[in-house]
Write an enzyme that holds these catalytic residues in place. Structure first.
Site, PDB file in Angstrom:
ATOM      1  N   LYS A 133       0.839  -1.176   0.000  1.00  0.00           N
ATOM      2  CA  LYS A 133       0.000   0.000   0.000  1.00  0.00           C
ATOM      3  C   LYS A 133       0.887   1.243   0.000  1.00  0.00           C
ATOM      4  CE  LYS A 133       0.657   1.997   3.282  1.00  0.00           C
ATOM      5  NZ  LYS A 133       1.921   2.591   3.815  1.00  0.00           N
ATOM      6  N   TYR A 178      -4.202   4.379   6.723  1.00  0.00           N
ATOM      7  CA  TYR A 178      -4.614   3.442   7.786  1.00  0.00           C
ATOM      8  C   TYR A 178      -5.899   3.925   8.455  1.00  0.00           C
ATOM      9  CZ  TYR A 178      -0.140   0.995   7.479  1.00  0.00           C
ATOM     10  OH  TYR A 178       0.941   0.260   7.039  1.00  0.00           O
TER      11      TYR A 178
HETATM   12  P1  NAD Z   1      12.391   1.732   1.747  1.00  0.00           P
HETATM   13  O1  NAD Z   1      12.937   3.038   1.344  1.00  0.00           O
HETATM   14  O2  NAD Z   1      12.884   1.123   3.019  1.00  0.00           O
HETATM   15  O3  NAD Z   1      12.615   0.653   0.589  1.00  0.00           O
HETATM   16  C1  NAD Z   1      12.392   0.955  -0.766  1.00  0.00           C
HETATM   17  C2  NAD Z   1      13.209   0.030  -1.642  1.00  0.00           C
HETATM   18  O4  NAD Z   1      13.039   0.430  -3.007  1.00  0.00           O
HETATM   19  C3  NAD Z   1      14.721   0.104  -1.347  1.00  0.00           C
HETATM   20  O5  NAD Z   1      15.257  -1.201  -1.366  1.00  0.00           O
HETATM   21  C4  NAD Z   1      15.278   0.933  -2.492  1.00  0.00           C
HETATM   22  O6  NAD Z   1      16.615   0.585  -2.836  1.00  0.00           O
HETATM   23  C5  NAD Z   1      14.319   0.554  -3.627  1.00  0.00           C
HETATM   24  N1  NAD Z   1      14.241   1.573  -4.686  1.00  0.00           N
HETATM   25  C6  NAD Z   1      14.232   1.307  -5.990  1.00  0.00           C
HETATM   26  N2  NAD Z   1      14.178   2.441  -6.713  1.00  0.00           N
HETATM   27  C7  NAD Z   1      14.157   3.451  -5.824  1.00  0.00           C
HETATM   28  C8  NAD Z   1      14.110   4.862  -5.970  1.00  0.00           C
HETATM   29  N3  NAD Z   1      14.051   5.467  -7.164  1.00  0.00           N
HETATM   30  N4  NAD Z   1      14.108   5.607  -4.841  1.00  0.00           N
HETATM   31  C9  NAD Z   1      14.135   5.034  -3.625  1.00  0.00           C
HETATM   32  N5  NAD Z   1      14.181   3.679  -3.424  1.00  0.00           N
HETATM   33  C10 NAD Z   1      14.192   2.903  -4.525  1.00  0.00           C
HETATM   34  O7  NAD Z   1      10.798   1.893   1.780  1.00  0.00           O
HETATM   35  P2  NAD Z   1       9.747   0.994   2.554  1.00  0.00           P
HETATM   36  O8  NAD Z   1       9.446   1.629   3.864  1.00  0.00           O
HETATM   37  O9  NAD Z   1      10.162  -0.411   2.537  1.00  0.00           O
HETATM   38  O10 NAD Z   1       8.442   1.228   1.639  1.00  0.00           O
HETATM   39  C11 NAD Z   1       8.254   0.519   0.433  1.00  0.00           C
HETATM   40  C12 NAD Z   1       6.754   0.408   0.162  1.00  0.00           C
HETATM   41  O11 NAD Z   1       6.156  -0.319   1.227  1.00  0.00           O
HETATM   42  C13 NAD Z   1       6.019   1.740   0.099  1.00  0.00           C
HETATM   43  O12 NAD Z   1       5.032   1.696  -0.884  1.00  0.00           O
HETATM   44  C14 NAD Z   1       5.394   1.882   1.458  1.00  0.00           C
HETATM   45  O13 NAD Z   1       4.198   2.650   1.463  1.00  0.00           O
HETATM   46  C15 NAD Z   1       5.110   0.458   1.816  1.00  0.00           C
HETATM   47  N6  NAD Z   1       5.123   0.202   3.246  1.00  0.00           N
HETATM   48  C16 NAD Z   1       4.152  -0.558   3.776  1.00  0.00           C
HETATM   49  C17 NAD Z   1       4.120  -0.799   5.117  1.00  0.00           C
HETATM   50  C18 NAD Z   1       3.087  -1.692   5.700  1.00  0.00           C
HETATM   51  O14 NAD Z   1       3.028  -1.818   6.906  1.00  0.00           O
HETATM   52  N7  NAD Z   1       2.272  -2.351   4.899  1.00  0.00           N
HETATM   53  C19 NAD Z   1       5.085  -0.232   5.960  1.00  0.00           C
HETATM   54  C20 NAD Z   1       6.111   0.519   5.396  1.00  0.00           C
HETATM   55  C21 NAD Z   1       6.118   0.732   4.031  1.00  0.00           C
END
Ligand code: NAD
Length: 364
Positions: free
Chosen positions: A132, A216
């Site tokens: 999401k 949320y």
């Molecule tokens: P994060 O920044 O920790 O991870 C993102 C990943 O994408 C990294 O591995 C990064 O290297 C990669 N990536 C590839 N291209 C990129 C770019 N152009 N810029 C930045 N990163 C790039 O983020 P996250 O917190 O893991 O979030 C990822 C997704 O998961 C989002 O859509 C977020 O809304 C969602 N999320 C969901 C929950 C949940 O509880 N369901 C919690 C946190 C995040």
């Protein structure tokens, strides 16, 4: 001979409760199936929770990784037993079509990349479990749904709370009238964001905190009322006006939703301060609230009505929520069932998010 779920159920080997709450007891039916192989796309924070959840799941395994950082991918591959030739870059991702160990992908990328990788995965014949918010716009959501339909693959959005047992119990309490007719709802979620991260860039995030954490409260309002909003009014505001974190987006949003029954929801989200995940439902004869909630564990509820008093916390620890949603999706892949949170659910939220920002006068 492999038994069907119906045969197991008839024999009493599985209770219906065990089916309703995946992960509640060892699922003998699941143990008979070939595990669903997932390719994880994006190896950031949430992917780590998911992969640890898969490790303790009954129906899933990690069989491929997609990353822009080969070193990191190789380290994680070694931990999860993924062969080196099942590590892909974003550029050569489409080759995954030929990898028979991969039945599904988990899209854990910045929001702006969800649509592209969902559509590319569907074209490669892989089922899609997408984080999401589903995408940046309702138009993108529709394209993702269409692509998965055309490719005849499943699409599920990772709405953890729709699988969290204490949340489901509270929804049941409210809907069964424990606090009387519902009249109002409050919900909020936010945190003090780090500078420079992708969430502060509109091109990658789509917009501000409503996309990330306000969603949320929006989901909770819809789940607890069981209704869809018919009117939305919102205000966006920024306290830290010269803060570069808020150069491309507002700091906070407050919004109200009116539901067909007349119930009103009052919601807020922020990237500027610590706003603990919280929700409260007000009924004619009592109140039920959850907080902290929306987190990876420690979900807590309390309430009172008609001389009764309730208080409960879910003792499960992270990554149980991820295990549960991964197993649900894998079960859908194995049995052909439609996920509880399909693409259409993500589309609904994006439609409301667009209305929230439109009402607040924020151009997306
Ligand atoms: P994060 O920044 O920790 O991870 C993102 C990943 O994408 C990294 O591995 C990064 O290297 C990669 N990536 C590839 N291209 C990129 C770019 N152009 N810029 C930045 N990163 C790039 O983020 P996250 O917190 O893991 O979030 C990822 C997704 O998961 C989002 O859509 C977020 O809304 C969602 N999320 C969901 C929950 C949940 O509880 N369901 C919690 C946190 C995040």
């Amino acid at each position: 001979m492999a038994w069907t779920r119906r045969e197991f159920t008839r024999l009493g080997a599985l209770s219906t409760a065990a089916i309703a709450v995946p992960g509640a007891v060892p699922d003998i039916f699941a143990q008979q199936q070939e595990r669903v192989g997932f390719a994880v796309i994006g190896l950031g924070v949430i992917a780590d929770h998911f992969m640890r959840g898969v490790k303790q799941s009954q129906r899933c395994k990690i069989t491929a990784l997609v990353s822009g950082h080969r070193d990191k991918a190789e380290r994680i591959a070694a931990e999860y037993g993924v062969p080196k030739d099942s590590i892909y870059s974003y550029e050569d991702f489409d080759r995954i079509r030929d990898n028979k160990t991969v039945q599904a992908v988990y899209v854990a990328l910045p929001n702006s990349m969800h649509a592209e990788y969902t559509i590319r995965a569907a074209k490669a014949g892989k089922h899609v479990f997408c984080e999401k918010p589903m995408a940046l716009s309702s138009a993108e959501c529709q394209q993702m749904i269409d692509a998965c339909k055309t490719a005849n693959v499943k699409l599920m959005i990772a709405y953890r709370m729709q699988y969290e047992p204490l949340t489901l119990k509270c929804i049941e309490m409210v809907r069964s009238g424990k606090i009387g007719d519902v009249v109002a709802f409050e919900g909020q979620f936010g945190f003090n964001i780090q500078p420079g991260v992708w969430r502060t860039k509109k091109a990658l995030a789509g917009g501000g905190s409503v996309y990330d954490v306000g969603i949320y409260a929006l989901q909770a309002a819809r789940m607890f009322t069981g209704e869809e909003p018919v009117e939305i009014k919102a205000v966006a505001s920024t306290v830290h006006k010269n803060d570069p974190r808020f150069a491309e987006m507002e700091e906070s949003v407050e919004w109200s939703m009116r539901f067909p029954s007349g119930v009103v929801a009052s919601c807020a989200s922020t990237y500027g301060g610590q706003m603990e995940g919280f929700m409260r439902v007000h009924g004619v004869s009592g109140t039920l609230e959850m907080g902290p909630t929306y987190g990876y564990d420690g979900v807590t509820m309390r309430g009172r009505a008609k001389g009764e008093h309730w208080e409960e916390s879910n003792p499960e620890k992270d990554p149980k929520q991820f295990e549960r949603e991964a197993d649900h999706f894998a079960e859908c892949v194995q049995t052909g069932r439609t996920p509880k949170t399909p693409g259409e659910e993500g589309l609904r939220d994006l439609t409301y998010i667009e209305k929230i920002y439109e009402s607040a006068g924020v151009k997306l």
